[in-house]
Design a protein around this motif. Structure first.
Motif, PDB file in Angstrom:
ATOM      1  N   VAL A   1      -8.009   1.650  60.596  1.00 25.84           N
ATOM      2  CA  VAL A   1      -9.162   1.242  61.402  1.00 25.84           C
ATOM      3  C   VAL A   1      -8.976   1.754  62.824  1.00 25.84           C
ATOM      4  O   VAL A   1      -7.927   1.533  63.440  1.00 25.84           O
TER       5      VAL A   1
ATOM      6  N   GLU B   1      -5.970   3.467  66.976  1.00 26.97           N
ATOM      7  CA  GLU B   1      -6.083   3.075  65.563  1.00 26.97           C
ATOM      8  C   GLU B   1      -5.030   2.045  65.222  1.00 26.97           C
ATOM      9  O   GLU B   1      -4.013   1.902  65.916  1.00 26.97           O
TER      10      GLU B   1
ATOM     11  N   LYS C   1      -7.028  -3.874  65.909  1.00 23.24           N
ATOM     12  CA  LYS C   1      -6.080  -4.776  65.252  1.00 23.24           C
ATOM     13  C   LYS C   1      -6.778  -6.020  64.715  1.00 23.24           C
ATOM     14  O   LYS C   1      -6.558  -6.416  63.560  1.00 23.24           O
TER      15      LYS C   1
ATOM     16  N   THR D   1      -9.949  -6.417  64.067  1.00 28.40           N
ATOM     17  CA  THR D   1     -10.879  -6.010  63.009  1.00 28.40           C
ATOM     18  C   THR D   1     -10.144  -5.803  61.688  1.00 28.40           C
ATOM     19  O   THR D   1     -10.560  -6.311  60.630  1.00 28.40           O
ATOM     20  N   ARG D   2      -9.041  -5.073  61.737  1.00 27.11           N
ATOM     21  CA  ARG D   2      -8.303  -4.796  60.495  1.00 27.11           C
ATOM     22  C   ARG D   2      -7.672  -6.065  59.920  1.00 27.11           C
ATOM     23  O   ARG D   2      -7.704  -6.278  58.703  1.00 27.11           O
TER      24      ARG D   2
ATOM     25  N   GLY E   1      -4.840  -1.138  52.200  1.00 27.72           N
ATOM     26  CA  GLY E   1      -5.898  -1.346  53.174  1.00 27.72           C
ATOM     27  C   GLY E   1      -6.250  -0.086  53.942  1.00 27.72           C
ATOM     28  O   GLY E   1      -5.598   0.955  53.815  1.00 27.72           O
TER      29      GLY E   1
ATOM     30  N   ILE F   1     -13.661   3.318  60.068  1.00 26.02           N
ATOM     31  CA  ILE F   1     -12.821   2.800  58.981  1.00 26.02           C
ATOM     32  C   ILE F   1     -12.689   3.864  57.902  1.00 26.02           C
ATOM     33  O   ILE F   1     -13.700   4.403  57.418  1.00 26.02           O
TER      34      ILE F   1
ATOM     35  N   ASP G   1     -10.863   4.324  54.147  1.00 25.06           N
ATOM     36  CA  ASP G   1     -10.227   3.496  53.127  1.00 25.06           C
ATOM     37  C   ASP G   1      -9.033   4.186  52.475  1.00 25.06           C
ATOM     38  O   ASP G   1      -8.716   5.350  52.747  1.00 25.06           O
TER      39      ASP G   1
ATOM     40  N   GLY H   1      -3.073   0.683  61.494  1.00 25.83           N
ATOM     41  CA  GLY H   1      -2.980   0.761  60.040  1.00 25.83           C
ATOM     42  C   GLY H   1      -2.466   2.076  59.496  1.00 25.83           C
ATOM     43  O   GLY H   1      -2.747   2.414  58.347  1.00 25.83           O
TER      44      GLY H   1
END
Length: 258
Positions: free
Chosen positions: A92, A81, A204, A206-207, A89, A136, A138, A83
């Motif tokens: 992810v 993952e 990474k 993607t986020r 944010g 993902i 949120d 984040g």
């Protein structure tokens, strides 16, 4: 090839066409009395040393994969993952299944890979992987269940979204409830397993792309620069403009301004 009959430019062009530089050719370069040719020899020796180092690192980082395959496992997922720490944010996660013959020297923890290389690795992984799943979670969900549970939830979603059930999962640091396959939690796994490293790269990139999109929606916060982490610039923007809907209201640095 008679080096004495070739110019330095011609020798350099010949080297560029070689997939692998023969040892006798390298020795001939070193014995040539021209300073420019000897400089090429030193460059080639340094390049060979780098490749040997990357190959040794690859062997080390495939230990877990080789061990699992020796026990009969075929479809291995690396799960990681990105984040956990930011103030804004999503978290992810990614699950990646690499083919057994996959080779991408230099693949490592996404934090240790330069941005341009990370983007290039992302394209290779997305092209050559047998499966890729993204999960993902949120900011609102993170606030509701805490970041550790949100991380596990994102990882589980990534595995479920990969398209088939793995034989085993190599997971960075944590254990996930509800998986029917074998789990191998590895602390610091994104630097110890190529499968986890590949997942970290995809997660990474993607986020970061998501946060760049959020920067268009909330231009005052500079998300394209810090990806939601608690930099001085970000904290100053929160203090001035207040939190956005993508901020994590339970995190220090945000909750004081909510």
């Amino acid at each position: 090839m008679n080096l004495s009959e070739l110019s330095i430019k011609e020798i350099r062009m010949a080297i560029e066409k070689m997939d692998e530089v023969p040892k006798d050719f390298l020795q001939s370069l070193k014995e040539d009395q021209r300073a420019g040719v000897q400089a090429l020899a030193r460059q080639m020796e340094a390049a060979i040393a780098r490749q040997e180092k990357l190959a040794a690192m690859w062997t080390e980082m495939t230990h877990f994969e080789r061990t699992l395959r020796a026990r009969g496992h075929v479809h291995l997922f690396g799960v990681d993952e990105v984040g956990r720490g930011p103030l804004a944010g999503p978290v992810v996660a990614c699950a990646v299944c690499l083919p057994e013959d996959f080779y991408l020297p230099g693949l490592n923890d996404s934090k240790k890979v330069p941005v341009a290389t990370r983007e290039a690795f992302y394209e290779v992984i997305m092209r050559d992987a047998q499966a890729v799943g993204i999960g993902i979670v949120d900011a609102a969900r993170i606030d509701a269940i805490n970041i550790l549970q949100a991380t596990k939830e994102a990882m589980k979603c990534a595995i479920d979204n990969a398209g088939f059930v793995p034989d085993a999962c190599l997971i960075d640091a944590v254990q996930i409830d509800g998986l029917i396959c074998e789990q191998v939690p590895i602390i610091g796994g994104d630097a110890k397993s190529i499968s986890i490293a590949a997942a970290s790269i995809v997660a990474k990139v993607t986020r970061d792309r998501m946060m760049a999109e959020y920067a268009n929606e909330y231009p005052e916060y500079g998300f394209e620069k810090h990806a939601g982490y608690g930099t001085a610039e970000h904290l100053a923007a929160i203090a001035r403009f207040g939190p956005t809907p993508i901020h994590r209201m339970t995190f220090t640095g945000v909750k004081e301004q909510a």
